[in-house]
Scaffold this motif. Sequence first.
Motif, short mmCIF file in Angstrom:
data_model
loop_
_atom_site.label_atom_id
_atom_site.label_comp_id
_atom_site.label_asym_id
_atom_site.label_seq_id
_atom_site.Cartn_x
_atom_site.Cartn_y
_atom_site.Cartn_z
N VAL A 128 0.85 -1.19 0.00
CA VAL A 128 0.00 0.00 0.00
C VAL A 128 0.89 1.24 0.00
O VAL A 128 2.05 1.18 0.41
CB VAL A 128 -0.93 0.03 1.23
CG1 VAL A 128 -1.95 -1.10 1.17
CG2 VAL A 128 -0.13 -0.05 2.53
N PRO A 129 0.34 2.37 -0.45
CA PRO A 129 1.13 3.61 -0.38
C PRO A 129 1.44 3.96 1.08
O PRO A 129 0.64 3.74 1.98
CB PRO A 129 0.19 4.65 -1.00
CG PRO A 129 -0.75 3.87 -1.86
CD PRO A 129 -0.94 2.56 -1.15
N ASP A 130 2.61 4.51 1.29
CA ASP A 130 3.04 4.94 2.62
C ASP A 130 2.37 6.27 2.95
O ASP A 130 2.57 7.27 2.28
CB ASP A 130 4.56 5.10 2.61
CG ASP A 130 5.10 5.74 3.87
OD1 ASP A 130 4.49 5.52 4.94
OD2 ASP A 130 6.11 6.44 3.78
N ALA A 171 1.98 -4.99 3.73
CA ALA A 171 0.75 -5.22 4.49
C ALA A 171 0.36 -6.69 4.43
O ALA A 171 0.76 -7.42 3.52
CB ALA A 171 -0.38 -4.35 3.95
N PHE A 172 -0.44 -7.10 5.42
CA PHE A 172 -0.90 -8.47 5.56
C PHE A 172 -2.42 -8.49 5.38
O PHE A 172 -3.13 -7.61 5.88
CB PHE A 172 -0.51 -9.02 6.93
CG PHE A 172 0.97 -8.90 7.18
CD1 PHE A 172 1.84 -9.89 6.78
CD2 PHE A 172 1.50 -7.76 7.78
CE1 PHE A 172 3.21 -9.77 6.98
CE2 PHE A 172 2.86 -7.63 7.99
CZ PHE A 172 3.71 -8.64 7.59
N HIS A 195 -9.42 -2.91 7.21
CA HIS A 195 -9.47 -4.34 6.94
C HIS A 195 -8.15 -4.82 6.33
O HIS A 195 -8.12 -5.72 5.49
CB HIS A 195 -10.64 -4.67 6.01
CG HIS A 195 -11.98 -4.25 6.56
ND1 HIS A 195 -12.63 -4.97 7.54
CD2 HIS A 195 -12.74 -3.16 6.31
CE1 HIS A 195 -13.76 -4.36 7.85
NE2 HIS A 195 -13.85 -3.26 7.13
N LEU A 196 -7.08 -4.23 6.79
CA LEU A 196 -5.74 -4.53 6.31
C LEU A 196 -4.78 -4.27 7.45
O LEU A 196 -4.94 -3.30 8.20
CB LEU A 196 -5.41 -3.63 5.11
CG LEU A 196 -4.08 -3.87 4.41
CD1 LEU A 196 -4.14 -5.14 3.56
CD2 LEU A 196 -3.73 -2.67 3.52
N ILE A 197 -3.76 -5.12 7.60
CA ILE A 197 -2.76 -4.93 8.66
C ILE A 197 -1.46 -4.45 8.02
O ILE A 197 -0.78 -5.21 7.33
CB ILE A 197 -2.53 -6.23 9.45
CG1 ILE A 197 -3.84 -6.72 10.07
CG2 ILE A 197 -1.46 -6.02 10.53
CD1 ILE A 197 -3.74 -8.10 10.70
N VAL A 198 -1.15 -3.18 8.23
CA VAL A 198 0.06 -2.58 7.65
C VAL A 198 1.23 -2.83 8.60
O VAL A 198 1.07 -2.88 9.82
CB VAL A 198 -0.16 -1.08 7.41
CG1 VAL A 198 1.09 -0.43 6.81
CG2 VAL A 198 -1.36 -0.87 6.48
N ASP A 199 2.42 -2.99 8.03
CA ASP A 199 3.59 -3.31 8.86
C ASP A 199 3.84 -2.27 9.93
O ASP A 199 4.33 -2.58 11.02
CB ASP A 199 4.84 -3.53 7.99
CG ASP A 199 5.18 -2.35 7.08
OD1 ASP A 199 4.54 -1.29 7.18
OD2 ASP A 199 6.10 -2.53 6.25
N ASP A 200 3.49 -1.00 9.67
CA ASP A 200 3.65 0.03 10.70
C ASP A 200 2.86 -0.29 11.96
O ASP A 200 3.31 -0.02 13.08
CB ASP A 200 3.17 1.40 10.17
CG ASP A 200 4.13 1.99 9.15
OD1 ASP A 200 5.34 1.76 9.27
OD2 ASP A 200 3.65 2.69 8.23
N GLU A 201 1.67 -0.87 11.79
CA GLU A 201 0.83 -1.20 12.94
C GLU A 201 1.50 -2.25 13.81
O GLU A 201 1.46 -2.18 15.05
CB GLU A 201 -0.53 -1.70 12.48
CG GLU A 201 -1.37 -0.67 11.74
CD GLU A 201 -2.67 -1.25 11.26
OE1 GLU A 201 -3.64 -1.29 12.04
OE2 GLU A 201 -2.73 -1.68 10.09
#
Length: 292
Positions: A90-92, A104-105, A121-127
């Motif tokens: 995804v865009p940063d 993202a996962f 409804h998406l798990i971004v690596d930052d989270e």
Amino acid sequence: MLHRTALCIGINQYQHFPSATLSGCVNDAQDMASLLKDLLGFEDSDITRLSDQAATKANIMRELKRMVEGALAGRYDHLVFTFSGHGTQVPDLNLDEFDRADEAFCPHDLAPSGPQWDRDHLIVDDELHDLFVQLPSTVILEVLLDTCHSGAGLRAADLLMDRRPRYLPPPSVEAFRDIEYRHARPAHQKLLEKGLSHHILWTACKQNQTAADAFLDGAWHGAFTYHFCREARASGNHLSRAKVLAKIRSDLGVAHFTQTPQLDCEAVTRHAVMRAEAVPANVTPLPTDMPT
């Protein structure tokens, strides 16, 4: 005595994307749970499994927060998180990436919002980074990611060998163009930054490769998870993580897989695979930058 807890995620089915169905991810979660019990002495009560419809973003993040909060309260000193399913990019949005892309996962309830993925409804690596960075250095976190975040590594031969990439492209041409020429740092590298360098992170492939959903020994598995479990059991917990990694890479090469698993850790590679004790300060751990 170690106080352990684990979360094992396996997602074959995606609520809004039936064409993206995988076959080996639920088996991966079961295989990892069995390995934790048989090799590390986890009890059933120590392990939470979420698969398919149960593996929504809300459920996954709730369980991860439970684990981190328990560690902060002193209830746990060994956390394990395994994820098998699709990855994407995804865009940063917070501009912490020089290339303006995040990994993202994909949970079961992955959904688009206009041309982009719906962040609810998406798990971004930052989270994940922001959650795990709260862990004190006395707590060991081991993460195993059998997914990929790029479709660039798919080979024609893979399509002929009962293999599928664990990658979902962005949901629109516009979204794809937003990240087409951007190459996000692998999620495991981000997770190791800013306070997480004492933890252990495994990924199924390099940044520009795909992780395979593959038919092996009469059933579907993630190629990485299958060989990880096989080598971990064969080692009897007597090999370092670096040596287990080398064996997994060799196994995958012999089986003509094009993915190269990665291992990042600093403090525990001298000890046997998946063992959680930290290396004393005066001991230099074995290197993990295995030849690629």
